[in-house]
Write a protein that holds these residues in place. Structure first.
Motif, mmCIF file in Angstrom:
data_model
loop_
_atom_site.group_PDB
_atom_site.id
_atom_site.type_symbol
_atom_site.label_atom_id
_atom_site.label_comp_id
_atom_site.label_asym_id
_atom_site.label_seq_id
_atom_site.Cartn_x
_atom_site.Cartn_y
_atom_site.Cartn_z
ATOM 1 N N ASN A 172 2.646 -8.854 -3.969
ATOM 2 C CA ASN A 172 2.188 -8.757 -2.584
ATOM 3 C C ASN A 172 1.759 -10.138 -2.108
ATOM 4 O OD1 ASN A 172 2.535 -6.005 -2.288
ATOM 5 N ND2 ASN A 172 0.414 -5.497 -2.712
ATOM 6 N N LEU A 173 2.207 -10.526 -0.919
ATOM 7 C CA LEU A 173 1.802 -11.796 -0.320
ATOM 8 C C LEU A 173 0.721 -11.544 0.723
ATOM 9 C CD1 LEU A 173 5.325 -13.439 0.160
ATOM 10 C CD2 LEU A 173 3.685 -13.809 -1.704
ATOM 11 N N ASP A 174 -0.071 -12.559 0.985
ATOM 12 C CA ASP A 174 -1.185 -12.441 1.936
ATOM 13 C C ASP A 174 -0.724 -12.103 3.354
ATOM 14 O OD1 ASP A 174 -2.997 -12.967 -0.082
ATOM 15 O OD2 ASP A 174 -3.203 -15.097 0.410
ATOM 16 N N GLY A 180 0.797 -1.221 0.000
ATOM 17 C CA GLY A 180 0.000 0.000 0.000
ATOM 18 C C GLY A 180 0.834 1.277 0.000
ATOM 19 N N VAL A 181 2.132 1.158 -0.306
ATOM 20 C CA VAL A 181 3.022 2.317 -0.284
ATOM 21 C C VAL A 181 3.780 2.480 -1.612
ATOM 22 C CG1 VAL A 181 3.306 2.329 2.229
ATOM 23 C CG2 VAL A 181 4.869 0.963 0.804
ATOM 24 N N GLY A 182 3.387 1.734 -2.634
ATOM 25 C CA GLY A 182 4.058 1.815 -3.929
ATOM 26 C C GLY A 182 5.325 0.987 -4.018
ATOM 27 N N PHE A 183 5.506 0.061 -3.088
ATOM 28 C CA PHE A 183 6.748 -0.709 -3.022
ATOM 29 C C PHE A 183 7.003 -1.516 -4.294
ATOM 30 C CE2 PHE A 183 9.808 -3.821 -1.684
ATOM 31 C CZ PHE A 183 10.605 -3.121 -0.800
ATOM 32 N N ARG A 184 5.972 -2.194 -4.794
ATOM 33 C CA ARG A 184 6.152 -3.008 -6.009
ATOM 34 C C ARG A 184 6.492 -2.123 -7.207
ATOM 35 N NH1 ARG A 184 0.851 -6.003 -6.800
ATOM 36 N NH2 ARG A 184 0.127 -4.013 -5.993
ATOM 37 N N TRP A 185 5.818 -0.983 -7.337
ATOM 38 C CA TRP A 185 6.063 -0.076 -8.456
ATOM 39 C C TRP A 185 7.512 0.421 -8.424
ATOM 40 C CZ3 TRP A 185 7.609 4.866 -9.504
ATOM 41 C CH2 TRP A 185 7.358 5.331 -10.793
ATOM 42 N N PHE A 186 7.969 0.871 -7.250
ATOM 43 C CA PHE A 186 9.339 1.364 -7.139
ATOM 44 C C PHE A 186 10.355 0.241 -7.336
ATOM 45 C CE2 PHE A 186 7.399 5.116 -5.200
ATOM 46 C CZ PHE A 186 8.153 6.120 -5.803
ATOM 47 N N THR A 187 10.019 -0.971 -6.907
ATOM 48 C CA THR A 187 10.915 -2.111 -7.141
ATOM 49 C C THR A 187 11.061 -2.358 -8.638
ATOM 50 O OG1 THR A 187 10.333 -3.129 -5.015
ATOM 51 C CG2 THR A 187 11.270 -4.576 -6.717
ATOM 52 N N HIS A 241 22.353 -8.337 -7.294
ATOM 53 C CA HIS A 241 22.903 -7.808 -6.041
ATOM 54 C C HIS A 241 22.573 -6.324 -5.884
ATOM 55 C CE1 HIS A 241 25.108 -10.968 -3.988
ATOM 56 N NE2 HIS A 241 25.499 -11.424 -5.174
ATOM 57 N N ARG A 242 22.623 -5.574 -6.983
ATOM 58 C CA ARG A 242 22.288 -4.149 -6.911
ATOM 59 C C ARG A 242 20.833 -3.954 -6.487
ATOM 60 N NH1 ARG A 242 23.819 -1.185 -12.220
ATOM 61 N NH2 ARG A 242 22.964 0.562 -11.042
ATOM 62 N N LEU A 243 19.918 -4.766 -7.028
ATOM 63 C CA LEU A 243 18.516 -4.666 -6.630
ATOM 64 C C LEU A 243 18.358 -5.043 -5.157
ATOM 65 C CD1 LEU A 243 15.600 -4.058 -7.452
ATOM 66 C CD2 LEU A 243 15.367 -6.469 -8.087
ATOM 67 N N LEU A 244 19.044 -6.080 -4.718
ATOM 68 C CA LEU A 244 18.982 -6.506 -3.319
ATOM 69 C C LEU A 244 19.499 -5.402 -2.400
ATOM 70 C CD1 LEU A 244 18.344 -8.789 -1.330
ATOM 71 C CD2 LEU A 244 20.670 -9.638 -1.720
ATOM 72 N N GLU A 245 20.584 -4.747 -2.794
ATOM 73 C CA GLU A 245 21.110 -3.632 -1.997
ATOM 74 C C GLU A 245 20.069 -2.521 -1.879
ATOM 75 O OE1 GLU A 245 24.797 -2.346 -3.725
ATOM 76 O OE2 GLU A 245 25.737 -4.305 -3.390
ATOM 77 N N TRP A 246 19.364 -2.237 -2.989
ATOM 78 C CA TRP A 246 18.329 -1.201 -2.932
ATOM 79 C C TRP A 246 17.203 -1.627 -1.987
ATOM 80 C CZ3 TRP A 246 13.122 -1.262 -4.311
ATOM 81 C CH2 TRP A 246 12.488 -0.014 -4.211
ATOM 82 N N LEU A 247 16.795 -2.897 -2.047
ATOM 83 C CA LEU A 247 15.732 -3.385 -1.167
ATOM 84 C C LEU A 247 16.106 -3.207 0.304
ATOM 85 C CD1 LEU A 247 14.790 -6.698 -3.018
ATOM 86 C CD2 LEU A 247 13.399 -4.618 -2.892
ATOM 87 N N ARG A 248 17.388 -3.289 0.618
ATOM 88 C CA ARG A 248 17.863 -3.170 1.999
ATOM 89 C C ARG A 248 18.235 -1.737 2.374
ATOM 90 N NH1 ARG A 248 21.079 -8.823 1.690
ATOM 91 N NH2 ARG A 248 19.464 -10.069 2.718
ATOM 92 N N SER A 249 18.109 -0.804 1.430
ATOM 93 C CA SER A 249 18.518 0.572 1.680
ATOM 94 C C SER A 249 17.382 1.377 2.329
ATOM 95 C CB SER A 249 18.928 1.247 0.367
ATOM 96 O OG SER A 249 17.780 1.585 -0.397
ATOM 97 N N SER A 250 17.696 2.614 2.663
ATOM 98 C CA SER A 250 16.682 3.503 3.238
ATOM 99 C C SER A 250 15.927 4.252 2.140
ATOM 100 C CB SER A 250 17.341 4.495 4.201
ATOM 101 O OG SER A 250 18.299 5.272 3.500
ATOM 102 N N ASP A 251 16.196 3.940 0.871
ATOM 103 C CA ASP A 251 15.544 4.627 -0.249
ATOM 104 C C ASP A 251 14.219 4.004 -0.664
ATOM 105 O OD1 ASP A 251 17.642 6.389 -0.394
ATOM 106 O OD2 ASP A 251 18.691 5.276 -1.964
ATOM 107 N N THR A 252 13.827 2.900 -0.043
ATOM 108 C CA THR A 252 12.585 2.230 -0.420
ATOM 109 C C THR A 252 11.381 2.941 0.204
ATOM 110 O OG1 THR A 252 12.712 0.752 1.479
ATOM 111 C CG2 THR A 252 13.704 -0.036 -0.578
ATOM 112 N N PRO A 253 10.211 2.840 -0.432
ATOM 113 C CA PRO A 253 9.007 3.390 0.199
ATOM 114 C C PRO A 253 8.591 2.510 1.374
ATOM 115 C CG PRO A 253 8.441 2.290 -1.846
ATOM 116 C CD PRO A 253 9.943 2.273 -1.744
#
Length: 93
Positions: A40-42, A17-24, A58-70
């Protein structure tokens, strides 16, 4: 030649509900060479599957773990494997 891999990640926290999939998807496309999806999982997590050059995964994984995600990511768990080559692009599911 770059080694290709399949990275499956599960992201927990306030990630629906925060645009996470879109930004990913946008980040995967910006990194380039990645195919897969964000779903999105249940249980409130988001699952990401990315196939492509291992370095780009690895670059995508680093982004997922960063503070830049919604939202607010509390943790990311990932597994690695061989690409299956079944994805046309990077989809939001």
């Amino acid at each position: 030649m770059h080694e290709h891999a399949r990275m499956t990640a599960w992201v927990r926290g306030r990630v629906q509900g925060v645009g996470f999939r879109w930004f990913t998807r946008e980040n995967a496309l910006e990194i380039g060479g990645l195919r897969g999806f964000a779903l999105n999982l249940d249980d409130g997590r988001v699952q990401i599957v990315a196939e492509g050059p291992r370095e780009n995964c690895h670059r995508l994984l680093e982004w997922l773990r960063s503070s830049d995600t919604p939202g607010a990511v509390l943790g990311v768990t990932e597994i690695w494997g061989d690409p299956r080559g079944v994805y046309e692009g990077f989809a939001i599911r």
